[in-house]
Motif scaffolding. Sequence first.
Motif, PDB file in Angstrom:
ATOM      1  N   ASP A 193       2.542  10.332  -9.918  1.00 22.02           N
ATOM      2  CA  ASP A 193       3.480   9.226  -9.667  1.00 22.02           C
ATOM      3  C   ASP A 193       3.635   8.964  -8.174  1.00 22.02           C
ATOM      4  N   HIS A 194       3.709  10.050  -7.427  1.00 23.92           N
ATOM      5  CA  HIS A 194       3.885   9.908  -5.977  1.00 23.92           C
ATOM      6  C   HIS A 194       2.684   9.212  -5.349  1.00 23.92           C
ATOM      7  N   LEU A 195       1.510   9.571  -5.814  1.00 23.21           N
ATOM      8  CA  LEU A 195       0.290   8.966  -5.273  1.00 23.21           C
ATOM      9  C   LEU A 195       0.300   7.461  -5.479  1.00 23.21           C
ATOM     10  N   GLU A 196       0.689   7.070  -6.670  1.00 22.67           N
ATOM     11  CA  GLU A 196       0.711   5.640  -7.002  1.00 22.67           C
ATOM     12  C   GLU A 196       1.705   4.905  -6.112  1.00 22.67           C
ATOM     13  N   MET A 197       2.874   5.490  -5.978  1.00 20.45           N
ATOM     14  CA  MET A 197       3.919   4.834  -5.180  1.00 20.45           C
ATOM     15  C   MET A 197       3.483   4.673  -3.717  1.00 20.45           C
ATOM     16  N   LEU A 198       2.754   5.674  -3.206  1.00 19.63           N
ATOM     17  CA  LEU A 198       2.323   5.616  -1.806  1.00 19.63           C
ATOM     18  C   LEU A 198       1.019   4.831  -1.624  1.00 19.63           C
ATOM     19  N   GLY A 199       0.473   4.348  -2.723  1.00 15.69           N
ATOM     20  CA  GLY A 199      -0.776   3.593  -2.631  1.00 15.69           C
ATOM     21  C   GLY A 199      -1.932   4.468  -2.179  1.00 15.69           C
ATOM     22  N   MET A 200      -1.891   5.751  -2.590  1.00 14.43           N
ATOM     23  CA  MET A 200      -2.971   6.675  -2.193  1.00 14.43           C
ATOM     24  C   MET A 200      -3.996   6.765  -3.312  1.00 14.43           C
ATOM     25  N   LYS A 201      -5.268   6.767  -2.906  1.00 12.24           N
ATOM     26  CA  LYS A 201      -6.333   6.926  -3.900  1.00 12.24           C
ATOM     27  C   LYS A 201      -6.314   8.362  -4.405  1.00 12.24           C
ATOM     28  N   SER A 202      -6.609   8.516  -5.702  1.00  9.16           N
ATOM     29  CA  SER A 202      -6.509   9.867  -6.279  1.00  9.16           C
ATOM     30  C   SER A 202      -7.530  10.830  -5.661  1.00  9.16           C
ATOM     31  N   ASP A 203      -8.645  10.291  -5.127  1.00  2.00           N
ATOM     32  CA  ASP A 203      -9.635  11.213  -4.553  1.00  2.00           C
ATOM     33  C   ASP A 203      -9.147  11.856  -3.255  1.00  2.00           C
ATOM     34  N   MET A 204      -8.068  11.294  -2.682  1.00  2.00           N
ATOM     35  CA  MET A 204      -7.565  11.877  -1.432  1.00  2.00           C
ATOM     36  C   MET A 204      -7.042  13.294  -1.621  1.00  2.00           C
ATOM     37  N   ILE A 205      -6.607  13.594  -2.843  1.00  2.00           N
ATOM     38  CA  ILE A 205      -6.070  14.947  -3.048  1.00  2.00           C
ATOM     39  C   ILE A 205      -7.176  15.964  -3.274  1.00  2.00           C
ATOM     40  N   SER A 206      -8.370  15.469  -3.597  1.00  2.00           N
ATOM     41  CA  SER A 206      -9.461  16.437  -3.795  1.00  2.00           C
ATOM     42  C   SER A 206     -10.292  16.614  -2.528  1.00  2.00           C
ATOM     43  N   ARG A 207      -9.955  15.866  -1.505  1.00  2.00           N
ATOM     44  CA  ARG A 207     -10.677  16.010  -0.237  1.00  2.00           C
ATOM     45  C   ARG A 207     -10.050  17.115   0.616  1.00  2.00           C
ATOM     46  N   SER A 208     -10.770  17.464   1.680  1.00  2.00           N
ATOM     47  CA  SER A 208     -10.208  18.456   2.603  1.00  2.00           C
ATOM     48  C   SER A 208      -8.979  17.859   3.302  1.00  2.00           C
ATOM     49  N   LEU A 209      -8.059  18.723   3.623  1.00  2.00           N
ATOM     50  CA  LEU A 209      -6.770  18.317   4.156  1.00  2.00           C
ATOM     51  C   LEU A 209      -6.910  17.475   5.429  1.00  2.00           C
ATOM     52  N   ASN A 210      -6.570  16.203   5.292  1.00  2.00           N
ATOM     53  CA  ASN A 210      -6.564  15.230   6.403  1.00  2.00           C
ATOM     54  C   ASN A 210      -7.940  14.957   7.013  1.00  2.00           C
ATOM     55  N   GLU A 211      -8.981  15.606   6.504  1.00  2.00           N
ATOM     56  CA  GLU A 211     -10.297  15.437   7.132  1.00  2.00           C
ATOM     57  C   GLU A 211     -10.846  14.034   6.861  1.00  2.00           C
ATOM     58  N   GLY A 212     -11.144  13.334   7.915  1.00  2.00           N
ATOM     59  CA  GLY A 212     -11.701  11.991   7.788  1.00  2.00           C
ATOM     60  C   GLY A 212     -10.691  10.954   7.333  1.00  2.00           C
ATOM     61  N   PHE A 213      -9.416  11.321   7.250  1.00  2.00           N
ATOM     62  CA  PHE A 213      -8.385  10.364   6.850  1.00  2.00           C
ATOM     63  C   PHE A 213      -8.150   9.387   8.013  1.00  2.00           C
ATOM     64  N   SER A 214      -7.845   8.142   7.669  1.00  2.00           N
ATOM     65  CA  SER A 214      -7.431   7.196   8.706  1.00  2.00           C
ATOM     66  C   SER A 214      -6.015   7.564   9.153  1.00  2.00           C
ATOM     67  N   GLY A 215      -5.558   6.940  10.235  1.00  2.00           N
ATOM     68  CA  GLY A 215      -4.198   7.211  10.710  1.00  2.00           C
ATOM     69  C   GLY A 215      -3.169   6.961   9.621  1.00  2.00           C
ATOM     70  N   GLY A 216      -3.327   5.851   8.907  1.00  2.00           N
ATOM     71  CA  GLY A 216      -2.392   5.505   7.831  1.00  2.00           C
ATOM     72  C   GLY A 216      -2.446   6.498   6.691  1.00  2.00           C
ATOM     73  N   GLU A 217      -3.640   6.930   6.339  1.00  2.00           N
ATOM     74  CA  GLU A 217      -3.782   7.907   5.243  1.00  2.00           C
ATOM     75  C   GLU A 217      -3.129   9.236   5.606  1.00  2.00           C
ATOM     76  N   LYS A 218      -3.268   9.612   6.859  1.00  2.00           N
ATOM     77  CA  LYS A 218      -2.643  10.874   7.292  1.00  2.00           C
ATOM     78  C   LYS A 218      -1.126  10.794   7.146  1.00  2.00           C
ATOM     79  N   LYS A 219      -0.559   9.655   7.557  1.00  2.00           N
ATOM     80  CA  LYS A 219       0.897   9.521   7.479  1.00  2.00           C
ATOM     81  C   LYS A 219       1.362   9.471   6.020  1.00  2.00           C
ATOM     82  N   ARG A 220       0.606   8.781   5.175  1.00  2.00           N
ATOM     83  CA  ARG A 220       0.950   8.758   3.746  1.00  2.00           C
ATOM     84  C   ARG A 220       0.886  10.177   3.176  1.00  2.00           C
TER      85      ARG A 220
END
Lengths: 396, 250
Positions: free
Chosen positions: B129-156
Amino acid sequence: MNLSNLKNKNALELNTLLGIKDRDILVERFRTLGLPSKKSEEYRYFNVEKLLEQEYKTLTYVPKTLTPSDKIKIVDGVVMAAPQGMRVYSEACQQIDMDHFDPLYYLGHLLSPQTIKIELDGDAEVEIEHKFTQSDALINYRIVLYNQANRHATVYENFVAEEIKNTLVLYGYDMHIAQDSTLRVVKMQNMQNNRYAMVASHKVNVAKNANAVLKSFDLGGDQALQLLKVELAQRAHVDAGHLLYLNEDSKRGTVSQIVHVGEHSTSKQEAKNILDGEARGIFDALIRVEHSAKYTKAEQNSKAILLHEKAYMVAKPQLEIYIDELEASHGATTGQLDPKQLFYLQSRGIGYVEARKMLVIAFANTLIEQVKDSRHQERIKETFEEVFYAVHKEHI
Amino acid sequence: MSSVMKIENLQVKIGDKQILKGLNLELEPGKVHAIMGPNGAGKSTLSKALVGHYDVELTGGDIIYKGKNINDMEPEERALEGIFLSFQHPVEIPGVNNAYFLRTALNAKRKHEGKEELNAAEFLRLMRDHLEMLGMKSDMISRSLNEGFSGGEKKRNEILQMLILEPEVIILDEIDSGLDIDALRAVSEGINKMKDGKRSFLVITHYSRILDYIEPDYIHVLKEGRIIKTSGPELVAQLEEHGYDAIEEE
């Protein structure tokens, strides 16, 4: 037997001391290279003299009738069990490398005129368990491994030791990887409590268009060195990965030579070393590109993390190149855990020890994840954690 | 109303430089406190001091959290007690899986609170639910922590951690920096969701833009290592118009 007695002896004396005859060429090679000492380049960082100076009891190797098992079980150098239908038998080694850099490769062959021969049929996947049960013993054996052309075989190697002490294991492979085939060998060895020391001396021949994937996971303590020579034919490839996670005052590592003989051959060698306590890690690796090996691609890298101020890493990546038409790179780095990363994890409520463990596993993960079988991958991670917590239990 | 965190005469050095020079601040439960100030005033140093960052050296004063002095408390203990910092520049950790990291952090907190740990399936349900609310793609949780994330993705991802860990004092260090308008809205929505009348927020910012989305109760002006003025939200307009130089110490 005291192996240091073999020092500076002539061929006749060596034949007498080792109780052998008709192996003059091997004796001469061993005599030329000399018994290893700290003056030998390949043993310079490994305390081999101490191991060779001890008095060991020698074992009598009598081939046994094999019992059926899901794995090949080798106990004190003798094969006791093997999967049904798999060709595992005793035979003299037909192809010994006469240009190996390691004198103990020749000593191993001199002490073991009969080798354990394993022929891998088809796309076989087999586990080899090495078990050691004798204290104060010199356990010596050699394995000759063949696979079939156009096939993809995998070997998982595992080591167990009973409550023994002061034993020296000299073993090694002569691997012959057939044309257009792939052989993956994944070795996992957790050593603790000075039960045994090991020198493993290997020779790997990779035929035309063949792939050798050699992954070694050496965890824990004690003394062990693997000496590896790989020869690559035309368009052959080797991917050699080595993970060291050492504690206490252990000395372990790899001394290797990857020799590009054929055109368009490629090699990738990656070592990751995590050193705790007063451990010493060794990565002394040479890539040699012969005149015949045009269009070679060779890549070699060693990374080390020191978790303790007394831990020490010897990293010597080297290239020896005789041609211009190639791509080659090598490098080595040594550092510590990144305090920013450690703090980030702690700032989310993860304890110091757990956070360190997560970072250490993250560092090792690129190698662990290359083990395709999840069961073996899990076993490596579990052993890794076991070794980690053994060192850090007082802080938990 | 009694404060959840009381900072008294806080003096902090980084290296040889004295950054905070006797800072006083009280955070009230359920309130949003915004700290504004020019570059180099000590805003990020304050956030680091509150979470026990290794860079900072407390040379004087006290940080009292829920009646307890936490000056010598380890960073992980502060986190387990409910203090959360959303980093200005979240660090990348290759090889540490985002979901595994977050579940480890959540279970450490649950264990600390005497609750049962969540298994992977329970955790994923909680996160969906949290992922959806923050507009985060579900694959972001299976990636390495913050690696290759954009500035916005890191803050989300920082806000996702906040939502999962449910802290009591939330420090947001330049949460709006590097965010486009959509990301700012999503992040603000996540923050506003956490406003339950009990949690306290310390919003550290250069600009008033974020305060259009997260309504503050108090504005504190930090200058040269001390809070020189505290006022209501109306101070924002004054700062926008006249700048920090026009603010005189109270």
